[in-house]
Design a protein around this motif. Structure first.
Motif, PDB file in Angstrom:
ATOM      1  N   ALA A 162      44.394 -34.210  36.683  1.00  0.00           N
ATOM      2  CA  ALA A 162      44.121 -35.542  36.117  1.00  0.00           C
ATOM      3  C   ALA A 162      44.560 -36.632  37.095  1.00  0.00           C
ATOM      4  CB  ALA A 162      44.830 -35.693  34.776  1.00  0.00           C
ATOM      5  N   PHE A 163      45.712 -36.434  37.734  1.00  0.00           N
ATOM      6  CA  PHE A 163      46.190 -37.404  38.728  1.00  0.00           C
ATOM      7  C   PHE A 163      45.200 -37.515  39.882  1.00  0.00           C
ATOM      8  CE2 PHE A 163      48.343 -38.147  42.783  1.00  0.00           C
ATOM      9  CZ  PHE A 163      48.868 -39.402  42.563  1.00  0.00           C
ATOM     10  N   LEU A 164      44.743 -36.373  40.381  1.00  0.00           N
ATOM     11  CA  LEU A 164      43.809 -36.387  41.517  1.00  0.00           C
ATOM     12  C   LEU A 164      42.503 -37.072  41.136  1.00  0.00           C
ATOM     13  CD1 LEU A 164      44.424 -32.786  42.906  1.00  0.00           C
ATOM     14  CD2 LEU A 164      45.143 -34.948  43.959  1.00  0.00           C
ATOM     15  N   ILE A 165      42.021 -36.799  39.938  1.00  0.00           N
ATOM     16  CA  ILE A 165      40.771 -37.428  39.485  1.00  0.00           C
ATOM     17  C   ILE A 165      40.981 -38.926  39.286  1.00  0.00           C
ATOM     18  CG2 ILE A 165      39.142 -37.573  37.553  1.00  0.00           C
ATOM     19  CD1 ILE A 165      39.582 -34.459  37.295  1.00  0.00           C
ATOM     20  N   GLN A 169      40.880 -38.586  44.362  1.00  0.00           N
ATOM     21  CA  GLN A 169      41.161 -37.703  45.484  1.00  0.00           C
ATOM     22  C   GLN A 169      40.399 -36.388  45.283  1.00  0.00           C
ATOM     23  OE1 GLN A 169      45.320 -37.524  46.896  1.00  0.00           O
ATOM     24  NE2 GLN A 169      45.789 -38.868  45.164  1.00  0.00           N
ATOM     25  N   PRO A 170      40.008 -35.755  46.386  1.00  0.00           N
ATOM     26  CA  PRO A 170      39.317 -34.466  46.263  1.00  0.00           C
ATOM     27  C   PRO A 170      40.268 -33.390  45.729  1.00  0.00           C
ATOM     28  CG  PRO A 170      39.762 -34.965  48.566  1.00  0.00           C
ATOM     29  CD  PRO A 170      40.172 -36.177  47.781  1.00  0.00           C
ATOM     30  N   ILE A 171      39.684 -32.373  45.130  1.00  0.00           N
ATOM     31  CA  ILE A 171      40.458 -31.258  44.571  1.00  0.00           C
ATOM     32  C   ILE A 171      40.147 -30.005  45.367  1.00  0.00           C
ATOM     33  CG2 ILE A 171      40.873 -29.841  42.521  1.00  0.00           C
ATOM     34  CD1 ILE A 171      40.019 -32.322  40.855  1.00  0.00           C
ATOM     35  N   PRO A 173      39.538 -26.224  46.278  1.00  0.00           N
ATOM     36  CA  PRO A 173      38.922 -25.184  45.423  1.00  0.00           C
ATOM     37  C   PRO A 173      39.918 -24.253  44.720  1.00  0.00           C
ATOM     38  CG  PRO A 173      37.704 -25.406  47.474  1.00  0.00           C
ATOM     39  CD  PRO A 173      38.898 -26.296  47.599  1.00  0.00           C
ATOM     40  N   LEU A 174      41.014 -23.882  45.385  1.00  0.00           N
ATOM     41  CA  LEU A 174      41.987 -22.993  44.733  1.00  0.00           C
ATOM     42  C   LEU A 174      42.579 -23.627  43.474  1.00  0.00           C
ATOM     43  CD1 LEU A 174      44.102 -21.320  47.569  1.00  0.00           C
ATOM     44  CD2 LEU A 174      42.484 -20.219  46.009  1.00  0.00           C
ATOM     45  N   SER A 175      42.724 -24.945  43.491  1.00  0.00           N
ATOM     46  CA  SER A 175      43.287 -25.636  42.318  1.00  0.00           C
ATOM     47  C   SER A 175      42.320 -25.560  41.143  1.00  0.00           C
ATOM     48  CB  SER A 175      43.598 -27.099  42.660  1.00  0.00           C
ATOM     49  OG  SER A 175      44.548 -27.167  43.689  1.00  0.00           O
ATOM     50  N   ILE A 176      41.036 -25.662  41.427  1.00  0.00           N
ATOM     51  CA  ILE A 176      40.035 -25.538  40.356  1.00  0.00           C
ATOM     52  C   ILE A 176      40.023 -24.101  39.823  1.00  0.00           C
ATOM     53  CG2 ILE A 176      37.551 -25.642  39.850  1.00  0.00           C
ATOM     54  CD1 ILE A 176      37.454 -27.971  41.930  1.00  0.00           C
ATOM     55  N   GLU A 177      40.110 -23.125  40.740  1.00  0.00           N
ATOM     56  CA  GLU A 177      40.176 -21.730  40.303  1.00  0.00           C
ATOM     57  C   GLU A 177      41.422 -21.483  39.450  1.00  0.00           C
ATOM     58  OE1 GLU A 177      39.853 -19.151  43.726  1.00  0.00           O
ATOM     59  OE2 GLU A 177      38.097 -20.247  44.449  1.00  0.00           O
ATOM     60  N   CYS A 178      42.524 -22.096  39.822  1.00  0.00           N
ATOM     61  CA  CYS A 178      43.769 -21.968  39.049  1.00  0.00           C
ATOM     62  C   CYS A 178      43.573 -22.534  37.641  1.00  0.00           C
ATOM     63  CB  CYS A 178      44.903 -22.703  39.777  1.00  0.00           C
ATOM     64  SG  CYS A 178      46.483 -22.634  38.937  1.00  0.00           S
ATOM     65  N   TYR A 179      42.984 -23.729  37.573  1.00  0.00           N
ATOM     66  CA  TYR A 179      42.727 -24.366  36.273  1.00  0.00           C
ATOM     67  C   TYR A 179      41.821 -23.481  35.408  1.00  0.00           C
ATOM     68  CZ  TYR A 179      40.664 -27.504  32.855  1.00  0.00           C
ATOM     69  OH  TYR A 179      40.208 -28.054  31.681  1.00  0.00           O
ATOM     70  N   ASN A 180      40.712 -23.016  35.992  1.00  0.00           N
ATOM     71  CA  ASN A 180      39.778 -22.170  35.229  1.00  0.00           C
ATOM     72  C   ASN A 180      40.465 -20.903  34.731  1.00  0.00           C
ATOM     73  OD1 ASN A 180      37.711 -24.007  35.596  1.00  0.00           O
ATOM     74  ND2 ASN A 180      36.835 -22.932  37.360  1.00  0.00           N
ATOM     75  N   ASP A 181      41.271 -20.306  35.574  1.00  0.00           N
ATOM     76  CA  ASP A 181      41.995 -19.096  35.187  1.00  0.00           C
ATOM     77  C   ASP A 181      42.953 -19.385  34.019  1.00  0.00           C
ATOM     78  OD1 ASP A 181      42.869 -16.298  35.698  1.00  0.00           O
ATOM     79  OD2 ASP A 181      44.764 -17.278  36.243  1.00  0.00           O
ATOM     80  N   MET A 182      43.672 -20.504  34.113  1.00  0.00           N
ATOM     81  CA  MET A 182      44.616 -20.849  33.034  1.00  0.00           C
ATOM     82  C   MET A 182      43.865 -21.092  31.723  1.00  0.00           C
ATOM     83  SD  MET A 182      47.538 -20.564  34.537  1.00  0.00           S
ATOM     84  CE  MET A 182      48.528 -21.014  33.157  1.00  0.00           C
TER      85      MET A 182
END
Length: 190
Positions: A162-165, A169-171, A173-182
């Motif tokens: 949410a802070f990055l958005i 700021q760009p996100i 890819p590993l952070s998006i994968e982490c979010y999806n996994d959670m």
């Protein structure tokens, strides 16, 4: 190597404020490790070394990424993302750390990733909630960390994204994968 030796080795590599942060991460990580049945000594070591590359030269870190064949997607993302993987490299090459759990906890402490180990989650969460952190919502994250590590991890990832958005700021890819996994894990748990 013992705690005091690690701390003496990292102190000259960072400003006093970052050293104080590192102590806070260490104490928080040890506490979380004890609470959630993780090896407290591994948590201590990973926490002390997690920001070892935070103030390293960006060009040097990018050279390490290329020379050591680390994830090439890291190039161009700046020190905020480079310092995790390069920190793991320093922990291994300079401090002789061979434990992959410790190295991965250092490596992924800023991005997260899918299927994080308990130690990786502890370092990620401890980095966000250590006592010197001051941002809106940190007390809520601290309370979650005392109740459930996975829910605290999920909340920390959501807060970071949410802070990055919000700051455009760009996100990585590993952070998006982490979010999806959670989120998938939360869905399957009901």
């Amino acid at each position: 190597m013992e705690r005091e030796q690690y701390l003496a080795a990292i102190k000259p590599r960072m400003p006093e404020k970052r050293y104080v942060h590192t102590i806070g991460v260490m104490e928080t990580a040890i506490s979380l490790a004890q609470k959630y049945g993780e090896d407290a000594k591994k948590a201590e070591t990973a926490a002390i070394l997690h920001d070892i590359a935070k103030y390293a030269d960006i060009e040097w870190m990018e050279d390490i990424v290329r020379e050591k064949k680390l994830d090439p997607k890291l190039i161009g993302w700046g020190s905020e993302l480079l310092h995790g993987p390069v920190g793991a490299y320093i922990a291994e090459s300079e401090f002789g750390i061979t434990d992959q759990e410790i190295l991965n906890a250092i490596r992924f402490h800023t991005t997260g990733r899918a299927s994080m180990s308990r130690l990786e989650k502890i370092i990620f969460v401890a980095d966000m909630i250590e006592p010197n952190r001051r941002f809106e919502g940190v007390d809520r994250l601290r309370k979650k960390a005392q109740k459930n590590l996975d829910k605290a991890m999920s909340a920390c990832v959501r807060h970071t994204l949410a802070f990055l958005i919000d700051t455009k700021q760009p996100i990585f890819p590993l952070s998006i994968e982490c979010y999806n996994d959670m989120m998938n894990r939360e869905d399957s748990e009901g």
